[in-house]
Design a protein around this motif. Structure first.
Motif, PDB file in Angstrom:
ATOM      1  N   ASN A 118       8.517 -16.091  33.990  1.00 27.37           N
ATOM      2  CA  ASN A 118       8.198 -16.787  35.448  1.00 27.37           C
ATOM      3  C   ASN A 118       8.377 -16.831  36.663  1.00 27.37           C
ATOM      4  O   ASN A 118       8.682 -16.724  37.622  1.00 27.37           O
ATOM      5  N   SER A 119       9.792 -15.755  35.264  1.00 27.40           N
ATOM      6  CA  SER A 119      11.072 -15.254  37.205  1.00 27.40           C
ATOM      7  C   SER A 119      11.010 -13.951  37.649  1.00 27.40           C
ATOM      8  O   SER A 119      10.967 -14.381  39.051  1.00 27.40           O
ATOM      9  N   TYR A 120      10.646 -12.954  36.896  1.00 26.32           N
ATOM     10  CA  TYR A 120      10.574 -11.823  37.287  1.00 26.32           C
ATOM     11  C   TYR A 120       9.296 -10.786  37.040  1.00 26.32           C
ATOM     12  O   TYR A 120       9.340  -9.539  37.588  1.00 26.32           O
ATOM     13  N   VAL A 121       8.887 -11.407  36.053  1.00 25.13           N
ATOM     14  CA  VAL A 121       7.352 -10.719  36.106  1.00 25.13           C
ATOM     15  C   VAL A 121       6.562 -10.818  37.062  1.00 25.13           C
ATOM     16  O   VAL A 121       5.287 -10.648  37.720  1.00 25.13           O
ATOM     17  N   ILE A 122       5.632 -12.828  36.744  1.00 24.63           N
ATOM     18  CA  ILE A 122       4.590 -12.900  37.102  1.00 24.63           C
ATOM     19  C   ILE A 122       4.961 -12.703  39.132  1.00 24.63           C
ATOM     20  O   ILE A 122       3.845 -12.156  39.705  1.00 24.63           O
ATOM     21  N   PRO A 123       6.351 -13.199  39.412  1.00 22.43           N
ATOM     22  CA  PRO A 123       5.796 -13.192  40.900  1.00 22.43           C
ATOM     23  C   PRO A 123       5.484 -11.794  41.783  1.00 22.43           C
ATOM     24  O   PRO A 123       4.577 -11.966  42.822  1.00 22.43           O
ATOM     25  N   PRO A 124       5.954 -10.977  41.440  1.00 23.28           N
ATOM     26  CA  PRO A 124       5.091  -9.705  41.678  1.00 23.28           C
ATOM     27  C   PRO A 124       3.850  -9.226  41.574  1.00 23.28           C
ATOM     28  O   PRO A 124       2.839  -8.655  41.721  1.00 23.28           O
ATOM     29  N   ALA A 125       3.575  -9.199  40.225  1.00 21.73           N
ATOM     30  CA  ALA A 125       1.970  -8.974  39.584  1.00 21.73           C
ATOM     31  C   ALA A 125       1.311 -10.235  40.798  1.00 21.73           C
ATOM     32  O   ALA A 125       0.252 -10.153  40.913  1.00 21.73           O
ATOM     33  N   SER A 126       1.614 -10.977  40.930  1.00 22.25           N
ATOM     34  CA  SER A 126       0.678 -12.297  41.658  1.00 22.25           C
ATOM     35  C   SER A 126       0.544 -11.627  42.770  1.00 22.25           C
ATOM     36  O   SER A 126      -0.145 -12.044  43.853  1.00 22.25           O
ATOM     37  N   VAL A 127       1.660 -10.891  43.350  1.00 23.13           N
ATOM     38  CA  VAL A 127       1.432  -9.969  44.764  1.00 23.13           C
ATOM     39  C   VAL A 127      -0.047  -9.273  44.901  1.00 23.13           C
ATOM     40  O   VAL A 127      -1.169  -9.948  45.693  1.00 23.13           O
ATOM     41  N   THR A 128      -0.520  -8.536  43.943  1.00 25.81           N
ATOM     42  CA  THR A 128      -1.859  -8.235  44.078  1.00 25.81           C
ATOM     43  C   THR A 128      -2.839  -8.781  43.678  1.00 25.81           C
ATOM     44  O   THR A 128      -3.560  -8.783  44.437  1.00 25.81           O
ATOM     45  N   ASP A 138     -11.563 -15.178  48.444  1.00 18.90           N
ATOM     46  CA  ASP A 138     -11.383 -16.751  49.365  1.00 18.90           C
ATOM     47  C   ASP A 138      -9.924 -16.435  50.025  1.00 18.90           C
ATOM     48  O   ASP A 138      -9.231 -16.922  49.408  1.00 18.90           O
ATOM     49  N   ASN A 139     -10.043 -16.116  51.891  1.00 23.14           N
ATOM     50  CA  ASN A 139      -8.921 -15.910  52.192  1.00 23.14           C
ATOM     51  C   ASN A 139      -7.760 -16.939  52.235  1.00 23.14           C
ATOM     52  O   ASN A 139      -8.431 -17.855  53.317  1.00 23.14           O
ATOM     53  N   LYS A 140      -7.016 -17.012  51.710  1.00 23.96           N
ATOM     54  CA  LYS A 140      -6.161 -18.378  52.345  1.00 23.96           C
ATOM     55  C   LYS A 140      -4.902 -18.505  53.327  1.00 23.96           C
ATOM     56  O   LYS A 140      -3.828 -18.852  52.989  1.00 23.96           O
ATOM     57  N   LYS A 141      -4.429 -16.723  52.835  1.00 28.16           N
ATOM     58  CA  LYS A 141      -3.704 -16.566  53.737  1.00 28.16           C
ATOM     59  C   LYS A 141      -3.330 -17.513  55.101  1.00 28.16           C
ATOM     60  O   LYS A 141      -4.458 -17.477  56.202  1.00 28.16           O
ATOM     61  N   VAL A 142      -1.873 -17.688  56.211  1.00 22.82           N
ATOM     62  CA  VAL A 142      -2.089 -18.317  56.792  1.00 22.82           C
ATOM     63  C   VAL A 142      -1.509 -17.719  57.774  1.00 22.82           C
ATOM     64  O   VAL A 142      -0.421 -17.021  58.290  1.00 22.82           O
ATOM     65  N   ASP A 143      -2.269 -17.773  59.368  1.00 26.98           N
ATOM     66  CA  ASP A 143      -2.299 -16.983  60.262  1.00 26.98           C
ATOM     67  C   ASP A 143      -2.041 -17.867  61.152  1.00 26.98           C
ATOM     68  O   ASP A 143      -1.638 -17.295  62.534  1.00 26.98           O
ATOM     69  N   PHE A 234       8.128 -19.624  58.912  1.00 21.51           N
ATOM     70  CA  PHE A 234       7.528 -20.384  59.210  1.00 21.51           C
ATOM     71  C   PHE A 234       5.308 -20.686  58.884  1.00 21.51           C
ATOM     72  O   PHE A 234       5.098 -21.477  58.678  1.00 21.51           O
ATOM     73  N   LEU A 235       5.131 -18.962  58.757  1.00 22.31           N
ATOM     74  CA  LEU A 235       3.795 -19.035  58.041  1.00 22.31           C
ATOM     75  C   LEU A 235       4.223 -19.436  57.420  1.00 22.31           C
ATOM     76  O   LEU A 235       3.981 -18.150  56.064  1.00 22.31           O
ATOM     77  N   ILE A 236       3.617 -20.763  56.374  1.00 18.90           N
ATOM     78  CA  ILE A 236       3.397 -20.527  54.568  1.00 18.90           C
ATOM     79  C   ILE A 236       2.289 -21.260  54.244  1.00 18.90           C
ATOM     80  O   ILE A 236       2.113 -21.852  54.923  1.00 18.90           O
ATOM     81  N   SER A 237       2.325 -20.513  53.348  1.00 18.17           N
ATOM     82  CA  SER A 237       0.792 -20.926  52.319  1.00 18.17           C
ATOM     83  C   SER A 237       1.873 -21.591  51.195  1.00 18.17           C
ATOM     84  O   SER A 237       2.723 -20.738  50.814  1.00 18.17           O
ATOM     85  N   ARG A 238       0.449 -22.312  50.394  1.00 16.41           N
ATOM     86  CA  ARG A 238       0.994 -22.563  48.835  1.00 16.41           C
ATOM     87  C   ARG A 238       0.989 -21.659  48.342  1.00 16.41           C
ATOM     88  O   ARG A 238       1.393 -21.901  46.902  1.00 16.41           O
ATOM     89  N   TYR A 239       0.484 -20.665  48.485  1.00 18.13           N
ATOM     90  CA  TYR A 239       0.865 -19.015  47.306  1.00 18.13           C
ATOM     91  C   TYR A 239       2.152 -18.548  47.121  1.00 18.13           C
ATOM     92  O   TYR A 239       2.447 -17.906  46.093  1.00 18.13           O
ATOM     93  N   ASP A 240       3.120 -18.681  48.171  1.00 24.11           N
ATOM     94  CA  ASP A 240       3.771 -17.999  48.407  1.00 24.11           C
ATOM     95  C   ASP A 240       5.274 -18.442  48.167  1.00 24.11           C
ATOM     96  O   ASP A 240       6.027 -17.203  47.168  1.00 24.11           O
ATOM     97  N   GLU A 242       5.060 -19.459  44.771  1.00 26.46           N
ATOM     98  CA  GLU A 242       4.632 -17.523  43.276  1.00 26.46           C
ATOM     99  C   GLU A 242       5.093 -16.780  43.193  1.00 26.46           C
ATOM    100  O   GLU A 242       5.236 -15.869  42.744  1.00 26.46           O
ATOM    101  N   LEU A 243       4.962 -16.085  44.506  1.00 26.26           N
ATOM    102  CA  LEU A 243       5.340 -14.011  45.003  1.00 26.26           C
ATOM    103  C   LEU A 243       6.686 -13.938  45.269  1.00 26.26           C
ATOM    104  O   LEU A 243       6.962 -12.788  45.197  1.00 26.26           O
ATOM    105  N   MET A 244       7.666 -15.319  44.775  1.00 19.61           N
ATOM    106  CA  MET A 244       8.785 -14.764  44.818  1.00 19.61           C
ATOM    107  C   MET A 244       9.415 -14.541  43.473  1.00 19.61           C
ATOM    108  O   MET A 244       8.884 -16.245  43.063  1.00 19.61           O
ATOM    109  N   ASN A 245      10.394 -14.070  43.031  1.00 20.99           N
ATOM    110  CA  ASN A 245      11.057 -14.100  41.806  1.00 20.99           C
ATOM    111  C   ASN A 245      12.534 -14.923  42.150  1.00 20.99           C
ATOM    112  O   ASN A 245      12.534 -15.928  43.007  1.00 20.99           O
ATOM    113  N   THR A 246      12.639 -15.302  41.136  1.00 22.50           N
ATOM    114  CA  THR A 246      13.713 -17.074  40.921  1.00 22.50           C
ATOM    115  C   THR A 246      14.855 -16.830  41.961  1.00 22.50           C
ATOM    116  O   THR A 246      15.309 -17.754  42.780  1.00 22.50           O
TER     117      THR A 246
END
Length: 356
Positions: A118-128, A138-143, A234-240, A242-246
């Motif tokens: 949860n803290s250090y393996v999945i966040p970088p994997a979630s980026v890909t 489905d593009n959920k990126k906030v532009d 300030f460009l925040i999506s609901r995925y962000d 998950e992309l950061m380690n703890t």
């Protein structure tokens, strides 16, 4: 020291846990392929396998780790009880408390692996994984962002009326500097463009400096400035989250709070969940063992049914309480930990009742 019976229970526990993961993940992958089949037709097979599913599987395992733990405990303990193995253990002089030791060791192993994932393996994997989803599914990126207001530094407030990330440009920009409650300087500009590393290019600007009753007025076409904010602030999506380690998540929350940002609750929920889900492994293991250690008529079907109801109710309760935190009705820490507190009480009650 651990005895042979401890290794036997640990082996059964972890083996059943891994088997449950393989079984449910196989079903989940089949359903996911069926749901995204049209989108996958546009993506190369290598990207589907290595960019998406290789990162989807650890994410899914971690997401339902509590469910897998509970199912594993209920299933193999009910089987031990049905075969009268629990009765034989207790009859040989092993106390119920001592019987819990290998269960807690197994829960500690699962909790440790879950926390590391949860803290250090999945966040970088979630980026890909999320880049793949944004590109092919489905593009959920906030532009875009509007009415952005952030504290750049103590006493310095920046405002952007509208920001377009595709052009890296913000419109109707202003920045005010205060000393206490006194306004000392105000910059307004037609537009501001992000370059790199806090470097912003300000166009068609006006600067007003206040010194008591005196006011100095300056104008210009272009000025380069270092402003310690970035579009990611300030460009925040609901995925962000998950992309950061703890460690990154903790620093991000701290920085955003210092700037007075109001969109940090999803990040606080994610941060607290990473610790709460670790403790959940011990709680659900205790409940599962206490429920299924007694031999009942009709086999282990009833135990498995009760276990599934409790595990799904735990997940449902966690989701509902988190929604209260998002809406602002409850603090994120309290919302995330309330299910654990309630189920700890249930676990203590069942644990005290089980030996009788």
């Amino acid at each position: 020291m651990l005895k042979k019976i401890d290794y036997y229970i640990i082996k059964k526990f972890l083996g059943t846990y891994i088997f449950a993961i393989i079984l449910i993940i196989s079903i989940a992958v089949v359903f996911d392929i069926n749901e995204k089949l049209d989108s996958f037709m546009q993506a190369p097979l290598k990207a589907i396998v290595f960019d998406y599913y290789l990162n989807f599987i650890p994410y899914f395992i971690n997401l339902f780790s509590q469910l897998f733990t509970f199912i594993a405990v209920i299933f193999f303990t009910s089987k031990l009880a049905d075969n009268s193995e629990i009765i034989a253990m207790l009859s040989s002089g092993i106390s119920f408390k001592r019987l819990m030791v290998p269960y807690m060791i197994s829960a500690a192993i699962i909790a440790g692996v879950t926390f590391l994932l949860n803290s250090y393996v999945i966040p970088p994997a979630s980026v890909t994984r999320i880049e793949f989803l944004n590109k092919y599914v489905d593009n959920k990126k906030v532009d875009y962002a509007s009415n952005v207001q952030l504290q750049v530094s103590p006493g310095v407030i920046a405002y952007i009326n509208r920001y377009d990330d595709r052009t890296k440009t913000g419109y109707r920009f202003s920045m005010e500097k205060f000393e206490g409650k006194t306004l000392r300087s105000k910059l307004t500009a037609e537009s501001v463009r992000y370059d790199s590393a806090y470097h912003w290019i300000i166009r068609n600007y006006t600067i007003r400096d206040f010194n008591g009753l005196r006011e100095e007025f300056r104008q210009g076409k272009v000025i380069d400035s270092i402003i310690t904010i970035e579009p990611s602030d300030f460009l925040i999506s609901r995925y962000d989250a998950e992309l950061m380690n703890t460690t990154q998540l903790r620093e991000y929350i701290k920085r955003q709070k210092e700037r007075g940002a109001s969109n940090v609750k999803p990040f606080e929920i994610e941060y607290e969940t990473r610790f709460a889900s670790t403790i959940a492994a011990f709680i659900l293991t205790s409940i599962g063992m206490s429920l299924s250690s007694r031999k009942v008529k009709g086999g282990m079907g009833m135990n498995i049914g009760i276990g599934l109801i409790l595990s799904f109710s735990y997940i449902l309760f966690s989701t509902i309480s988190s929604s209260f935190a998002v809406s602002g009705s409850m603090s994120p820490r309290l919302a995330v930990w309330i299910p654990n507190i309630i189920y700890i009480i249930i676990a203590i009650y069942l644990y005290t009742k089980a030996p009788k």
